[in-house]
Scaffold this active site. Structure first.
Site, PDB file in Angstrom:
ATOM      1  N   CYS A   1       0.889  -1.131   0.133  1.00  0.00           N
ATOM      2  CA  CYS A   1      -0.220  -0.114  -0.271  1.00  0.00           C
ATOM      3  C   CYS A   1       0.980   1.591  -0.787  1.00  0.00           C
ATOM      4  O   CYS A   1       0.307   2.643  -0.047  1.00  0.00           O
ATOM      5  CB  CYS A   1      -1.101  -0.164   1.113  1.00  0.00           C
ATOM      6  SG  CYS A   1      -2.563  -1.224   0.798  1.00  0.00           S
TER       7      CYS A   1
ATOM      8  N   ASP B   1      -8.379  -3.422  -5.295  1.00  0.00           N
ATOM      9  CA  ASP B   1      -7.272  -2.766  -4.936  1.00  0.00           C
ATOM     10  C   ASP B   1      -6.533  -3.717  -5.374  1.00  0.00           C
ATOM     11  O   ASP B   1      -6.385  -5.447  -5.491  1.00  0.00           O
ATOM     12  CB  ASP B   1      -7.320  -3.111  -3.240  1.00  0.00           C
ATOM     13  CG  ASP B   1      -6.242  -2.277  -2.693  1.00  0.00           C
ATOM     14  OD1 ASP B   1      -5.667  -1.923  -3.003  1.00  0.00           O
ATOM     15  OD2 ASP B   1      -6.650  -1.987  -0.974  1.00  0.00           O
TER      16      ASP B   1
END
Length: 352
Positions: free
Chosen positions: A20, A71
């Site tokens: 991330c 994601d």
């Protein structure tokens, strides 16, 4: 992983960032989305892009909402099977953060096919599939491209009842804040790339990043739980600030009550931090108040990008200790009450 006769390839060496920490900085993202068309004409769209929430929510009928998210990122570990597990766990988390139940996933895959052998790619897909099986959902399809850097993730579809949907905007004055996982994953990943990790630290990092946030489904059924979001690439401060802005409240976070991975504070003092940590701070520093003399290494712990991080929860303060204990007993031993929500302009104040 057992790849007979496979060349030794460090997946992290093929990517300029990982996990991330690859996310665009919050300030850059706001600029890019500034001229996107408004979504308010769609009455059934309960959650769109307006508050930076974890997933989109479409109300199908009186009893059912569809929850959708996507994601993906580049590797922060070298083992392809582990990379797949981390990316899948992270993607599914968005459904849990909305209070939903995931029902299926689609894979997104980009690989430099001239650098990564097919057997390694299969391991990435296998790792993602294993996590989906644990979550009780199929990988029902997907899409792949030849890309300069390795990329893997999921689009995930979930369902939930309208009354169980939890946004990052529902915190109320006086609420207590609970964090379900320890912080420091990005710092561990920086140390991993530069000096390596001990087997114990590596196992600790993997255990955190592959722990599904399924507790969100149970929390959403509790009327005392008012808001939920997951803490990922923007760090605790970034995702906490989204909750503060969405709820029009000021959050107070007690640094001494925060849970950290065992070596996170030491690694931060030794400056094993990601570039994303500095970008995060530059994006929202004006909305954060730190104690006098607050060390920079402590600040990095708060802006550290969390890959597959925990849930940040706002709940009625009268039952916060009970909720936190139930979360800990449910498989999240690092769950802590870390602060409160106060009336005031959207901001975060750090106390010791």
């Amino acid at each position: 992983m057992n790849l007979m006769n496979a060349p030794t390839i460090r997946l992290t060496s093929l990517a300029h960032g990982g996990g991330c920490g690859c996310k665009l900085a919050p300030s850059v993202l706001r600029q890019l989305l500034a001229e996107q068309p408004a979504v308010h004409p769609y009455r059934e769209l309960l959650v769109g892009t307006e508050t930076g929430d974890d997933a989109a929510v479409w109300q199908l009928d009186d009893n059912t909402c569809i929850i959708a998210t996507t994601d993906f990122f580049m590797p922060m570990v070298d083992d392809p099977f582990d990379f797949g597990r981390i990316a899948a766990t992270n993607a599914i988390s968005d459904i849990y953060a909305m209070g939903g139940r995931p029902i299926m996933a689609l894979a997104s895959l980009g690989m430099p096919i001239d650098k990564v052998p097919p057997e390694m790619v299969r391991e990435i897909l296998k790792g993602g599939s294993q996590v989906c099986t644990t979550a009780g959902i199929p990988v029902a399809g997907g899409h792949s491209i030849d890309s300069p850097e390795p990329i893997y993730g999921l689009a995930v579809i979930g369902v939930g009842r309208p009354e169980d949907i939890r946004r990052n905007t529902g915190a109320k004055p006086g609420d207590a804040l609970i964090l379900t996982k320890a912080l420091g994953v990005g710092i561990y990943s920086a140390a991993f790339k530069k000096i390596g990790l001990s087997s114990a630290s590596h196992a600790e990092m993997m255990a955190s990043m592959t722990l599904l946030n399924h507790v969100g489904m149970d929390l959403a059924k509790d009327p005392a739980v008012h808001a939920i979001t997951d803490v990922t690439g923007f760090g605790l401060l970034g995702h906490g600030l989204e909750m503060a802005r969405g709820s029009n409240l000021s959050l107070v976070v007690r640094f001494d009550d925060l849970p950290f991975l065992t070596e996170a504070e030491r690694f931060a003092q030794e400056n094993f931090v990601t570039g994303a940590s500095a970008r995060n701070w530059a994006s929202y520093a004006q909305s954060i108040t730190l104690p006098a003399g607050f060390a920079e290494w402590r600040r990095h712990l708060l802006t550290d990008p969390q890959t597959s991080g925990g849930l940040l929860i706002a709940c009625d303060s009268s039952c916060a200790a009970e909720v936190a204990q139930a979360i800990a007993d449910g498989g999240y031993p690092q769950a802590r009450v870390i602060g409160r929500a106060d009336p005031g302009p959207p901001s975060i104040t750090i106390s010791m």
